[in-house]
Design a protein around this motif. Sequence first.
Motif, PDB file in Angstrom:
ATOM      1  N   ASP A  29       0.813  -1.213   0.000  1.00 52.94           N
ATOM      2  CA  ASP A  29       0.000   0.000   0.000  1.00 52.94           C
ATOM      3  C   ASP A  29       0.845   1.261   0.000  1.00 52.94           C
ATOM      4  OD1 ASP A  29       0.982  -0.036   2.566  1.00 52.94           O
ATOM      5  OD2 ASP A  29      -0.951  -0.317   3.560  1.00 52.94           O
ATOM      6  N   ASP A  30       2.148   1.104  -0.181  1.00 56.34           N
ATOM      7  CA  ASP A  30       3.097   2.212  -0.192  1.00 56.34           C
ATOM      8  C   ASP A  30       3.632   2.383  -1.610  1.00 56.34           C
ATOM      9  OD1 ASP A  30       5.877   3.479   0.070  1.00 56.34           O
ATOM     10  OD2 ASP A  30       5.173   3.623   2.134  1.00 56.34           O
ATOM     11  N   THR A  31       3.990   3.591  -1.950  1.00 51.70           N
ATOM     12  CA  THR A  31       4.528   3.858  -3.283  1.00 51.70           C
ATOM     13  C   THR A  31       6.038   3.703  -3.340  1.00 51.70           C
ATOM     14  OG1 THR A  31       2.727   5.417  -3.702  1.00 51.70           O
ATOM     15  CG2 THR A  31       4.661   5.597  -5.129  1.00 51.70           C
ATOM     16  N   PHE A  32       6.721   3.987  -2.251  1.00 52.20           N
ATOM     17  CA  PHE A  32       8.170   4.144  -2.343  1.00 52.20           C
ATOM     18  C   PHE A  32       8.986   3.128  -1.528  1.00 52.20           C
ATOM     19  CE2 PHE A  32       6.261   8.415  -2.808  1.00 52.20           C
ATOM     20  CZ  PHE A  32       6.647   8.681  -4.107  1.00 52.20           C
ATOM     21  N   PRO A  52       4.125  -1.664  -6.197  1.00 52.34           N
ATOM     22  CA  PRO A  52       3.780  -0.533  -5.337  1.00 52.34           C
ATOM     23  C   PRO A  52       2.438   0.074  -5.712  1.00 52.34           C
ATOM     24  CG  PRO A  52       5.301   0.181  -7.032  1.00 52.34           C
ATOM     25  CD  PRO A  52       5.097  -1.302  -7.242  1.00 52.34           C
ATOM     26  N   THR A  53       1.944   0.922  -4.837  1.00 52.05           N
ATOM     27  CA  THR A  53       0.774   1.735  -5.146  1.00 52.05           C
ATOM     28  C   THR A  53       1.241   2.963  -5.911  1.00 52.05           C
ATOM     29  OG1 THR A  53      -0.537   1.030  -3.254  1.00 52.05           O
ATOM     30  CG2 THR A  53      -1.019   3.192  -4.153  1.00 52.05           C
ATOM     31  N   GLU A  54       0.729   3.142  -7.110  1.00 54.74           N
ATOM     32  CA  GLU A  54       1.185   4.250  -7.947  1.00 54.74           C
ATOM     33  C   GLU A  54       0.062   5.192  -8.362  1.00 54.74           C
ATOM     34  OE1 GLU A  54       3.152   2.151 -11.113  1.00 54.74           O
ATOM     35  OE2 GLU A  54       5.078   2.184 -10.041  1.00 54.74           O
ATOM     36  N   ASP A  55      -1.170   4.848  -7.996  1.00 56.49           N
ATOM     37  CA  ASP A  55      -2.302   5.667  -8.440  1.00 56.49           C
ATOM     38  C   ASP A  55      -3.146   6.163  -7.275  1.00 56.49           C
ATOM     39  OD1 ASP A  55      -3.359   3.313  -7.624  1.00 56.49           O
ATOM     40  OD2 ASP A  55      -4.377   2.821  -9.499  1.00 56.49           O
ATOM     41  N   SER A  58      -4.589   2.963  -2.217  1.00 58.69           N
ATOM     42  CA  SER A  58      -3.764   2.220  -1.268  1.00 58.69           C
ATOM     43  C   SER A  58      -4.561   1.382  -0.291  1.00 58.69           C
ATOM     44  CB  SER A  58      -2.887   3.204  -0.483  1.00 58.69           C
ATOM     45  OG  SER A  58      -3.697   4.133   0.239  1.00 58.69           O
ATOM     46  N   THR A 154      11.283   8.397  -0.154  1.00 59.95           N
ATOM     47  CA  THR A 154      11.419   8.354  -1.604  1.00 59.95           C
ATOM     48  C   THR A 154      12.856   8.077  -2.043  1.00 59.95           C
ATOM     49  OG1 THR A 154      11.880  10.721  -1.915  1.00 59.95           O
ATOM     50  CG2 THR A 154       9.565  10.055  -1.769  1.00 59.95           C
TER      51      THR A 154
END
Length: 218
Positions: A29-32, A52-55, A58, A154
């Motif tokens: 549920d995290d992007t980075f 990852p979650t990118e949109d 999450s 990030t």
Amino acid sequence: MSLLQRQTRPLNRDESTLRDDRLFIVACDDTFAPKQYFDFFRITRVKIHVVPTEDGTSAAEHVLQRLRSIDYEEDDERWMLLDTDHCIKGAHLASFTAALADARRQGVKVALSKPCFELWLLLHHLDEALVTSFNSAKDVEQALRKVLGEYNKTNLKPEHFMLEHVPSACARAEKLDTTVEGGDIPQGNTSRVYLLWRAIACSALPSQLPEQLRALIR
């Protein structure tokens, strides 16, 4: 991309990839942070593919949908990395627990962190007794900055999370997890990423497992 669009299995069959390599497909549920973290490590004959979650979607049910959209084979392991920071409060709890139940029915394993994945990162450096009092993801990130001198989710630094740190982090996390009540919805701080690491270590050929990880095999 639509969550319903089927993606191919993320393991290319080229000269460097053998047919019986073990694949872990890990949706989070995290992007980075999780993707960067697992990309630091190379284990012979084991591939860890983080989705990852990118949109911005999450929530746990969306993480599970992303995982389901990827083709997999019988020997592949599918995991979700989930934080509980905001997901076990109020109206969010019902959909969160429903997603966990759906995952279990579909053979997907779950590694929860409360309050967040950064608690797992912190356990690379602090004993478990020192991470129990944090109330939020913000608190944990502040603790990471204090311990490391910096923290930017990030832009993780591999020298902060080296392979030789992993067994200690796993031992601390497991010890912490045994003290936490609540089952699927832990009542205290914990990180079950150690379960994923133990599965990874057990899937590798003993002769090819990095020496630093051999303590994870029981």
